[in-house]
Scaffold this active site. Structure first.
Site, PDB file in Angstrom:
ATOM      1  CB  CYS A   1      -0.888  -0.025   1.241  1.00  0.00           C
ATOM      2  SG  CYS A   1      -1.851   1.481   1.461  1.00  0.00           S
TER       3      CYS A   1
ATOM      4  CB  CYS B   1      -5.307  -0.397   2.275  1.00  0.00           C
ATOM      5  SG  CYS B   1      -4.104  -0.880   3.527  1.00  0.00           S
TER       6      CYS B   1
ATOM      7  CB  CYS C   1      -9.241  -3.544 -11.704  1.00  0.00           C
ATOM      8  SG  CYS C   1      -8.844  -2.364 -12.969  1.00  0.00           S
TER       9      CYS C   1
ATOM     10  CB  CYS D   1      -4.282   3.047   5.852  1.00  0.00           C
ATOM     11  SG  CYS D   1      -4.156   2.889   4.062  1.00  0.00           S
TER      12      CYS D   1
HETATM   13 ZN   LIG Z   1      -2.826   1.056   3.464  1.00  0.00          ZN
END
Ligand SMILES: [Zn+2]
EC number: 1.8.4.12
Length: 131
Positions: free
Chosen positions: A48, A97, A120, A100
């Site tokens: 991320c 994610c 995607c 976060c």
């Molecule tokens: Zn993250």
């Protein structure tokens, strides 16, 4: 607090590039075929871009032809969360994610085996760690 990594929009703005901020925090989408990673074939892990959590492995990346990095599964199910997105007159499944809450992209049911899924993902939401 829903997410382990919690920052104010001001803090995110400082840490992320304007492009990353637009996508990760404001659910933007980069133009197809413009991202840094859609054509990346190196072995490694995609993290991320906001919090560094390991999201996808190069082993599950494949050529979808869409112009965005495409994966058929995350590193582990808990790494991402799925939410229903009804914007733009479509019903899609948004992928964020799990650590976060940053927007990553969408998941579609037209991927290859074994999962049949296509994650995607925007290049700008990812940071690549080469093996
Ligand atoms: Zn993250």
């Amino acid at each position: 607090m829903k997410y382990e990594v919690n920052k104010s929009e001001e803090e995110w703005k400082k840490e992320l590039t304007p492009e990353q901020y637009k996508i990760l925090r404001q659910k933007g989408t980069e133009m197809a075929f413009t991202g840094a990673l859609y054509n990346n074939h190196d072995r490694g892990t995609y993290l991320c871009a906001a919090c560094g959590s390991a999201l996808f492995s190069s082993e599950t990346k494949y050529e979808s032809g869409s112009g965005w990095p495409s994966f058929y599964q995350p590193t582990k199910e808990e790494a991402v969360e799925k939410e229903t997105d009804s914007s733009h007159g479509m019903t899609r499944t948004e992928v964020v994610c799990a650590k976060c809450g940053g927007h990553l992209g969408h998941v579609f049911p037209d991927g290859p085996r074994p999962t049949g899924l296509r994650y995607c993902i925007n290049s700008a939401s990812l940071k690549f760690k080469k093996e």
